[in-house]
Write a protein that holds these residues in place. Structure first.
Motif, PDB file in Angstrom:
ATOM      1  N   TRP A  85      -3.011   9.869   1.113  1.00  0.00           N
ATOM      2  CA  TRP A  85      -2.954   9.346  -0.023  1.00  0.00           C
ATOM      3  C   TRP A  85      -2.282  10.288  -0.862  1.00  0.00           C
TER       4      TRP A  85
ATOM      5  N   CYS B 256       0.157   7.659  -6.323  1.00  0.00           N
ATOM      6  CA  CYS B 256      -0.950   6.729  -6.186  1.00  0.00           C
ATOM      7  C   CYS B 256      -0.733   5.732  -5.123  1.00  0.00           C
ATOM      8  N   LEU B 257      -0.422   5.914  -4.142  1.00  0.00           N
ATOM      9  CA  LEU B 257       0.072   5.164  -2.733  1.00  0.00           C
ATOM     10  C   LEU B 257      -0.250   5.824  -1.608  1.00  0.00           C
TER      11      LEU B 257
ATOM     12  N   ASP C 121       1.882  -1.955   5.724  1.00  0.00           N
ATOM     13  CA  ASP C 121       2.469  -2.796   4.991  1.00  0.00           C
ATOM     14  C   ASP C 121       2.991  -3.911   6.101  1.00  0.00           C
TER      15      ASP C 121
ATOM     16  N   LEU D  81       0.983  -1.254  -0.069  1.00  0.00           N
ATOM     17  CA  LEU D  81       0.071   0.128  -0.023  1.00  0.00           C
ATOM     18  C   LEU D  81       0.851   1.338   0.246  1.00  0.00           C
ATOM     19  N   GLY D  82       2.143   1.073   0.401  1.00  0.00           N
ATOM     20  CA  GLY D  82       3.009   2.247   0.662  1.00  0.00           C
ATOM     21  C   GLY D  82       3.181   2.883   1.978  1.00  0.00           C
TER      22      GLY D  82
ATOM     23  N   ARG E 116      -4.207   0.687  -6.034  1.00  0.00           N
ATOM     24  CA  ARG E 116      -3.075  -0.021  -5.769  1.00  0.00           C
ATOM     25  C   ARG E 116      -3.130  -1.566  -6.378  1.00  0.00           C
TER      26      ARG E 116
END
Length: 280
Positions: free
Chosen positions: A228, A233-234, A38, A32-33, A73
């Motif tokens: 976000w 995009c993470l 994570d 997910l970043g 994601r």
């Protein structure tokens, strides 16, 4: 009677296969970043599985934005089918394509389906999950349709595993119940730090979510503030203080030390809008 017995036996076999996957199945994951999330998820969100996102009714915009981020994601640049119950649209409004685009999703890859009721939405989502050409399927329902029970959850999970498509179930104004979901989240809006003066077009700041992981089939749970990043995009950990701090005036008396904390408080962004985008 025999047909019913055979059906029950088949369901028991399906449950045994679901439980037999164990940690080996959870190896297919997408980060997910966010480092904390994570780590708890042992590498990220499992693909080819079903994940649930719950929120209260007045938090529907935040939950919609969060599940859109999850879809971005697990299935970047792949077709996404978003199935919405008609009642969801009446309560929270239609999806905003410009808002989803600002979140990093490509509206050209999105197919929205409006279902008359919970049963139709569930059937449509199950059919979509069986199509291996898709990247993800979002099932967006409001309230607690009686059809969305444990048996329905098993069917969605089996369809996701067979096709490799990730299922994301968005439950607004609903109470969590037993299911076969890989993870379950409760999402609320968090305060977005104000944007810097050099970027007035993002005056509301980045979308920020208070995300609580309350179910994790293969590990512990947790709660994080997740920001976000629309450009990459993470998800990520929000900066402790993204605003510049004014220097101490040169004429300040030596006997009056500068305070280490600011006396000003940030003004939170409205709950219904995050980052200046209306998600639903």
């Amino acid at each position: 009677m025999r047909a019913r017995t055979n059906t029950l036996a088949a369901l028991r076999g399906d449950i045994e296969r679901l439980e037999a996957h164990g940690d080996g199945y959870a190896l297919h994951k997408v980060a997910l970043g966010h480092a904390g999330a994570d780590m708890t998820l042992r590498g990220g969100l499992a693909v080819a599985a079903v994940h649930e996102v719950f929120s209260e009714g007045h938090q529907s915009a935040a939950a919609t934005g969060f599940i859109a981020g999850l879809a971005g994601r697990v299935a970047p640049r792949r077709p996404l089918v978003w199935v919405r119950q008609d009642f969801s649209e009446m309560e929270s409004g239609a999806l905003s394509m410009s808002g989803l685009s600002e979140l990093g999703l490509d509206p050209r890859c999105l197919v929205t389906v409006r279902a008359a009721d919970g049963e139709s939405a569930l059937r449509t989502a199950a059919d979509a999950l069986a199509c291996d050409a898709l990247g993800a399927v979002v099932l967006d329902v409001w309230g607690e349709p009686r059809q969305l029970d444990l048996v329905a959850s098993r069917k969605l999970t089996l369809a996701a595993q067979a096709s490799g498509v990730t299922g994301l179930v968005l439950r607004i104004a609903a109470t969590p119940s037993p299911s076969t979901a890989e993870t379950r989240w409760i999402v609320r809006a968090a305060h977005s730090p104000p944007a810097v003066q050099s970027a007035p077009w993002s005056a509301w700041g980045a979308p920020v979510f208070d995300a609580e992981l309350v179910r994790n089939r293969h590990g512990p749970v947790g709660r994080w503030i997740m920001e976000w990043n629309c450009d990459e995009c993470l998800f990520r950990q929000p900066a402790a203080d993204s605003q510049p701090v004014a220097a101490t005036p040169a004429h300040r008396p030596h006997q009056a030390p500068a305070r280490s904390q600011s006396v000003f408080k940030r003004k939170p962004a409205p709950d219904a809008i995050r980052g200046g985008y209306r998600f639903a």
